[in-house]
Design a protein around this motif. Sequence first.
Motif, PDB file in Angstrom:
ATOM      1  N   GLY A 198     -16.518 -45.977 -40.247  1.00  0.00           N
ATOM      2  CA  GLY A 198     -16.356 -44.746 -41.009  1.00  0.00           C
ATOM      3  C   GLY A 198     -16.547 -45.036 -42.484  1.00  0.00           C
ATOM      4  N   ARG A 199     -16.222 -44.076 -43.308  1.00  0.00           N
ATOM      5  CA  ARG A 199     -16.458 -44.221 -44.748  1.00  0.00           C
ATOM      6  C   ARG A 199     -15.593 -45.335 -45.352  1.00  0.00           C
ATOM      7  NH1 ARG A 199     -14.208 -42.130 -49.417  1.00  0.00           N
ATOM      8  NH2 ARG A 199     -15.644 -41.941 -51.178  1.00  0.00           N
ATOM      9  N   GLU A 200     -14.329 -45.421 -44.922  1.00  0.00           N
ATOM     10  CA  GLU A 200     -13.442 -46.428 -45.484  1.00  0.00           C
ATOM     11  C   GLU A 200     -12.683 -47.206 -44.418  1.00  0.00           C
ATOM     12  OE1 GLU A 200     -10.867 -45.113 -48.636  1.00  0.00           O
ATOM     13  OE2 GLU A 200     -12.360 -43.698 -49.391  1.00  0.00           O
ATOM     14  N   SER A 260     -18.303 -44.064 -53.619  1.00  0.00           N
ATOM     15  CA  SER A 260     -18.616 -42.834 -52.886  1.00  0.00           C
ATOM     16  C   SER A 260     -19.995 -42.928 -52.277  1.00  0.00           C
ATOM     17  CB  SER A 260     -18.550 -41.645 -53.839  1.00  0.00           C
ATOM     18  OG  SER A 260     -19.451 -41.844 -54.907  1.00  0.00           O
TER      19      SER A 260
END
Length: 463
Positions: free
Chosen positions: A258-260, A463
């Motif tokens: 996932g993103r983080e 980001s």
Amino acid sequence: MRPLSVNQLLTVIGGELEQGSKDILIRYGAYRLKQVKEANTVLFLYRRIINWDRVKDFSPIIVVTEWKYSLKDVPKNVVLIKVDNLQVAYWRFVYYYRGQFNLPVIAITGTSGKTTTKEMIKHILSEDKKVIATHLSTNSRTANLQYLLSIDDKTEVAVFETAVGSPGDVLKAGEYFKPTIGIITNIGAHHLNYCKTLEGYIEAKAEMLQILKQGGTLILNVDDANIRKLNTTPFLGKMIKIGKQDVCQYKISNIRYGREGMHFIVSHGGNQYEGYIPGFGEHQVYNAVAAIAAAHQTGVSIPSAITRLTTFRKMNKQLQLFKGIHSSLILDDTWSITTTSLEAAIKVLESVGKDKKKIAIIGTITDLGSWGYRIHEQAGEIIYRHDVDVLVTVGEHARIIGEHAKKLGLSIPIYGFNNSILAYELLEKIIDERTIVLIKGDMYSETMRELASKLKKKKSPPS
């Protein structure tokens, strides 16, 4: 610590009071003078020679000894107890204190992941329970007594790391903690300077099976090749398997980035649960599922454990993502280094660094003894098998990693340095905004810590 009086201690250890009051309460324990930090400490004194002036600031102090002293030499603020055998008296005290508490005690060992798994369990359980746990990775045998005595009447669960520096370490920890749940996260190659061989190291980790009393629960990562070598036949307790195999009671599937952090599914008892854990890497999912399984054994539902893990704070210097020099990305993994954790980190570099130039900076692997050359060669084999664009090694022994990878046919730029200054001069030239850098080293390596600090601009996953 649950306080006990000197009179109670005399009964427990079979000692004779030579000086002082039986009514004084004991609130702390130590077996080295330097461990004494507070008054009302019982000190099990192994050495005959003692500087009595050093104990004046900790009045009253209770000294248990097998040596005979002239009372004119002993300060009046010292409660002096004589025993026939100090070792026997000490372990009577330890067994007595542990025996006062009936609570879940979770012990964790493994080449890598044990601190993270322990912190995850603590995070899950602390929401509604009073939890005592080892502090970060402070898990040496000298700390065992203090951790045991941190259990008191308010404690509901205890979670302890049981590290292996040499054979017998896990057995000794078991004597203190008497765990009811044991976890082995994985077994790589480490501490071969004392364990001598990989087989010896595996046997040292297998001591976990011996310290779980009958009726205890053992949680194993059966996807780990060395864990599968363990002889579990003599184990008489409850065995729980985690991993991707169908035989696992907590089966892992559908791992994805996932993103983080990491998304995954864990299946148990015919049900599937969607999970998420902050932090990158498939190894992070194994840590999380081991923690979920342990928490579930203490009565926490799987959905509750999963929900609580979503707010888990990633461990410092363990694959933390930063913005770096020249708008690059930096993966700081300078907590520890073994071949097991190196391969996990390289896999994260591959996944997070898709479509980027991937630079791996690798430091020396320590505690290997005569196995140092071969283990660094194995690290080179790991680099050879994975998608890395530039390899930089820092340290004389780390240079073996690059040399062996090149011998295997790796045709990427490979650089070897003995210090961080020259390494940084190169990196400053070849890093740009299209670059992701993994820096992998040991927390005790000042060179690697300094280099990581220079490469990082500021914290925050981009980001």
